[in-house]
Each structure stands twice: as structure tokens, then as C-alpha cells.
Design an enzyme around this catalytic site. Structure first.
Site, PDB file in Angstrom:
ATOM      1  N   LYS A 108       0.833  -1.000   0.020  1.00 23.36           N
ATOM      2  CA  LYS A 108       0.068   0.050   0.017  1.00 23.36           C
ATOM      3  C   LYS A 108       0.844   1.326   0.051  1.00 23.36           C
ATOM      4  O   LYS A 108       1.794   1.555   0.914  1.00 23.36           O
ATOM      5  CB  LYS A 108      -0.926  -0.326   1.409  1.00 23.36           C
ATOM      6  N   HIS A 110      -0.050   4.512   0.378  1.00 18.80           N
ATOM      7  CA  HIS A 110      -0.634   5.615   1.155  1.00 18.80           C
ATOM      8  C   HIS A 110      -1.048   5.291   2.699  1.00 18.80           C
ATOM      9  O   HIS A 110      -1.098   4.152   2.996  1.00 18.80           O
ATOM     10  CB  HIS A 110      -1.866   6.072   0.351  1.00 18.80           C
TER      11      HIS A 110
END
Length: 225
Positions: A108, A110
Site C-alpha cells: 500500500k 498511502h
């Protein structure tokens, strides 16, 4: 696991539960190794609260009895995520509160980022999964755990198929579980194994199930370790 003389009561109870839940099925199924297996174990079918909770009880009982010391639980995506959460809840209920973590298949970029989710991966880490087919998932888990600075200390699975692994298309004299134990130097704690399944098939009063005993025994004779 079954000893030479005495069936393991916990393993027998687990096999009966898995059959009743429809998680352990009989027929003809193609395995990842390309073999035609007379039985199939699909932990994804522990798909409601009651079944998942009962499964976690079996894992917890086996682990506590083993005496293995660990600080946290790691569940490899995807099945291991649910298993890690369920086991953590059950251990806490029994007075053994353990944090857990798991991985994403894709990092991921973010929020908190990265591939690991949950508690910080540290200390002695227990890996949980349903079965060990080729050891690939275990090796990947070890890499993530060690990269985080922690120490893998063992693997727990629901069912040990106790059959020869396949390496480069050829049957190995060792099973995937033996590979993890001997080459990766990690103890593997299984709730039950194929020998326990055979014991159940020979002793259950359910004729629909005992009808498959011969096929399972033949499979064990051909591919077992």
C-alpha cells in the site's frame, strides 16, 4: 497426531468436526501436485462464526499442549489472515493474549503504507496456515518476518497431508512439512494428519464416510511418507 498404539482424541474430534462441517470432503480431487486425491480439505469453508470459532479452539488446544513459546501470530494472506485473527481471539479468551499481524499481497502506497498490517512484527513469531502444500508460503512468511527484525519460531496448520512433496515434477522422499522442519528448522504443529483421518475412517459408524477408507489408504500407500 496419532501414535502407533493410541489414537489422538483431539485429532479424532477435529477430523469428525471437519467432515461434519463439509470442510473435509471425499471423492476425486486434483491436487496442486497434479495427483488425484480421494479427499479434499478446504479451510475456506470454515465460513461462519461457529465453525471458525471451533477451529480456533482446536488450534489453541494443540498449541498450548505443545508448549511452544511465541510472542505473536502471523497469518499469510489470504487464508492465514482469518486464522490468525480467530486464534488470537481464542487464546485471549483462554488467558493468553497474543498480538497478530498479516500481510497484503500488494504494498500500500498511502496511509500507513507497506505490506504488513496489524501489530508490530517482533519477538518470536508463530506462522499460522491451513496446510503446507509446497512450503512456498512458509518461506515467504519467514522472509517478511526476518525483514521486520523478528524471529520465526514455528508453524501451526490444521491438517498435515503427510505425503511426498513434488520437486521439479518428481516425487520427493520428504513431505512439505518435513521440509519445513528439517530445512527451515521450524517445528510444525498440526491439529491432525492423514494418519488421523485414516483412523477416523476405520472407526466411524458413518457408512457414507467409511466407504472411502480403501481409496484414502491406497493414496497413503502410494504417496505417503
Amino acid at each position: 497426531m496419532t501414535t502407533a498404539n493410541m489414537p489422538d482424541p483431539l485429532a479424532q474430534e477435529f477430523v469428525a468436526f471437519a467432515v461434519e462441517a463439509g470442510v473435509l470432503r471425499f471423492g476425486e480431487f486434483k491436487t496442486k501436485a497434479g495427483r488425484l486425491s480421494p479427499y479434499f480439505f478446504n479451510a475456506g469453508l470454515f465460513d461462519d462464526g461457529a465453525k471458525l470459532g471451533r477451529l480456533a479452539q482446536f488450534y489453541a488446544q494443540r498449541l498450548i499442549a505443545s508448549g511452544l513459546q511465541f510472542d505473536m501470530i502471523f497469518g499469510p494472506a489470504y487464508k492465514g489472515i482469518t486464522l490468525a485473527a480467530a486464534l488470537s481471539i481464542e487464546l485471549a479468551r483462554l488467558g493468553h493474549n497474543k498480538p497478530f499481524a498479516y500481510n497484503r499481497k500488494e504494498a500500500k502506497d498511502h496511509g500507513e503504507g507497506g505490506t504488513l498490517v496489524g501489530a508490530p512484527v517482533q519477538g518470536r513469531v508463530l506462522i499460522i496456515d491451513d496446510v503446507i502444500s509446497a512450503g512456498t508460503s512458509v518461506r515467504e512468511s519467514i522472509a517478511m518476518i526476518t525483514a521486520a527484525g523478528a524471529t520465526p519460531c514455528g508453524v501451526t496448520i490444521a491438517l498435515d497431508r503427510q505425503e511426498k512433496a513434488v520437486e521439479n515434477g518428481v516425487d520427493s522422499p520428504k513431505s512439505a512439512v518435513q521440509y519445513v522442519t528439517e530445512q527451515l528448522h521450524l517445528p510444525v504443529i498440526a491439529i491432525a494428519g492423514l494418519s488421523d483421518l485414516l483412523e477416523f475412517l476405520k472407526t466411524t459408524s458413518d457408512a457414507r464416510v467409511t466407504a472411502h477408507a480403501g481409496a484414502v489408504q491406497a493414496y497413503r500407500d502410494r504417496y505417503g511418507v
